[in-house]
Enzyme design. Structure first.
Site, PDB file in Angstrom:
ATOM      1  N   GLN A 282       0.834  -1.221   0.000  1.00 48.26           N
ATOM      2  CA  GLN A 282       0.000   0.000   0.000  1.00 48.26           C
ATOM      3  C   GLN A 282       0.863   1.263   0.000  1.00 48.26           C
ATOM      4  OE1 GLN A 282      -0.516  -2.654   1.976  1.00 48.26           O
ATOM      5  NE2 GLN A 282      -2.652  -2.946   2.485  1.00 48.26           N
TER       6      GLN A 282
ATOM      7  N   ASP B 285      -7.082   1.147  12.117  1.00 48.38           N
ATOM      8  CA  ASP B 285      -8.256   0.340  11.736  1.00 48.38           C
ATOM      9  C   ASP B 285      -9.223   0.182  12.892  1.00 48.38           C
ATOM     10  OD1 ASP B 285      -5.977  -0.539   9.799  1.00 48.38           O
ATOM     11  OD2 ASP B 285      -7.925  -0.938   8.855  1.00 48.38           O
TER      12      ASP B 285
HETATM   13  O1  MRU Z   1      -5.527  -3.798   4.665  1.00 47.21           O
HETATM   14  P1  MRU Z   1      -5.828  -2.352   4.406  1.00 47.21           P
HETATM   15  O2  MRU Z   1      -5.123  -1.784   3.230  1.00 47.21           O
HETATM   16  O3  MRU Z   1      -7.315  -2.088   4.397  1.00 47.21           O
HETATM   17  O4  MRU Z   1      -5.243  -1.629   5.700  1.00 47.21           O
HETATM   18  C1  MRU Z   1      -5.322  -0.238   5.777  1.00 47.21           C
HETATM   19  C2  MRU Z   1      -4.658   0.330   6.955  1.00 47.21           C
HETATM   20  O5  MRU Z   1      -4.103  -0.369   7.774  1.00 47.21           O
HETATM   21  C3  MRU Z   1      -4.772   1.809   7.138  1.00 47.21           C
HETATM   22  O6  MRU Z   1      -3.635   2.319   7.762  1.00 47.21           O
HETATM   23  C4  MRU Z   1      -5.998   2.113   8.008  1.00 47.21           C
HETATM   24  O7  MRU Z   1      -7.136   1.486   7.495  1.00 47.21           O
HETATM   25  C5  MRU Z   1      -6.263   3.555   8.129  1.00 47.21           C
HETATM   26  S1  MRU Z   1      -6.867   4.228   6.634  1.00 47.21           S
HETATM   27  C6  MRU Z   1      -7.279   5.831   6.823  1.00 47.21           C
END
Ligand code: MRU
Length: 347
Positions: free
Chosen positions: A197, A238
């Site tokens: 990401q 999250d």
């Molecule tokens: O697995 P993902 O890409 O959904 O994980 C995303 C994250 O861990 C982000 O840091 C979190 O959701 C915050 S987004 C504003």
């Protein structure tokens, strides 16, 4: 402005984040099952974006229920919510958003609205949640920008940007707001194995906005902190437990521990909807285990020997003692988090 997801009469349009940065493709998801697939397979990802997508999925599912019978509608509406809630377990925004849609549904039912009227109101609610999320991120950004010194280099992990939200971002929203306030800010982005990401999404967003970004592999973060190259860290979340423990993308915990060791402030930017007062501490946060192919393969090519045991937890928990402050749209919370988070949430 980056368009992460949008309600249209045809369905939910989402940028396919699996294909970025190579391809910018915007498929339409026309049924709630398709939206659930998009969340599970990470076409759309990031806690607030997942929440908005789920709300739109609920509205879409309700609109497509082929019955005028209230009891049957009720049953099928519950099924739509259950399927969407079963997609990803860690980000609490998903459950928060579905609960909000369910509450609205039962209130409207009690008020005696017809099923078509209820469906229209559910669609309006989901659209409103989208717009609210952008507004919240801007407020959060303004609160957090004050913590970013002029000339700072900020390290971030994963993608907590426009792509992880309905727009603007949480952690990247803080960085954007600091830049908009006239500060000179540079970003170090951890690449964030295994889904990348940071390398794919954070770098893509910041580059588009002409904010200087340096991609590093995850294992380089400590080196740059020790070398004095990082002034502060801002990440998203999250789920934040009542005691301030923070679940975020796998690898966040290591970054936070290294930050403390090197006396670097470690900030978490998240909306109030990410704070889960029902979850007492990080130990109670469910951690999603993702398919092992995310670790073994890159773009279809196998990296690892055949027959090896693989683990792929998608998140980790950073204990509250490593968190310098939590930035929200209602203000900035500091320890003791049990008290400060509660008063922010109850507002
Ligand atoms: O697995 P993902 O890409 O959904 O994980 C995303 C994250 O861990 C982000 O840091 C979190 O959701 C915050 S987004 C504003």
């Amino acid at each position: 402005m980056i368009k992460t997801l949008e309600w249209t009469d045809e369905g939910v349009v989402m940028i396919d984040q699996r294909l970025l940065p190579a391809e910018e493709v915007y498929p339409v998801f026309k049924t709630y099952e398709e939206v659930a697939y998009a969340i599970k397979e990470m076409v759309v990802r990031g806690a607030p974006a997942i929440g908005v997508a789920a709300a739109m999925g609920v509205a879409l599912g309700a609109r497509n229920i082929p019955t005028n019978d209230a009891a049957q509608f009720d049953q099928q509406f519950q099924r739509v919510c259950d399927v969407l809630a079963g997609t990803r377990p860690t980000a609490v925004n998903l459950f928060w958003a579905i609960e909000r849609m369910k509450t609205l549904y039962s209130n409207l039912k009690q008020d005696g609205l017809s099923l078509p009227e209820i469906c229209n109101r559910l669609i309006e609610e989901a659209k409103q949640m989208h717009d609210e999320d952008v507004a919240i991120n801007r407020e959060m950004g303004a609160n957090g920008a004050e913590l970013i010194p002029d000339g700072a280099t900020v390290l971030t992990h994963c993608n907590a940007g426009a792509l992880a939200t309905a727009g603007y971002g949480t952690a990247l929203g803080v960085i954007r707001a600091a830049v908009e306030a006239g500060k000179k800010v540079a970003v170090f982005a951890d690449e964030t194995r295994p889904f990348l990401q940071g390398a794919r999404l954070t770098a893509w967003e910041l580059h588009k906005d002409q904010i200087p970004v340096t991609i590093i592999t995850d294992n380089m973060a400590g080196h740059f902190m020790k070398a004095g190259k990082i002034d502060c860290i801002v990440v998203g979340a999250d789920r934040i437990a009542a005691n301030g423990d923070v679940a975020n993308k796998i690898g966040t915990y290591s970054v936070a521990v290294l930050a403390k060791e090197n006396n670097i402030p470690f900030y978490v930017a998240a909306p109030i909807s990410t704070i889960d007062l029902q979850t007492k501490s990080g130990e109670d946060i469910p951690i999603e285990e993702r398919p092992t192919t995310e670790v073994t393969h890159v773009k279809g090519a196998q990296l690892t020997p055949e027959g090896i045991t693989i683990a792929n937890p998608a998140f980790d928990v950073t204990p509250n003692r490593y968190v310098t402050a939590i930035i929200t749209e209602r203000g900035v919370a500091r320890a003791p988090y049990k008290e400060t988070l509660k008063s922010l949430v109850q507002g």
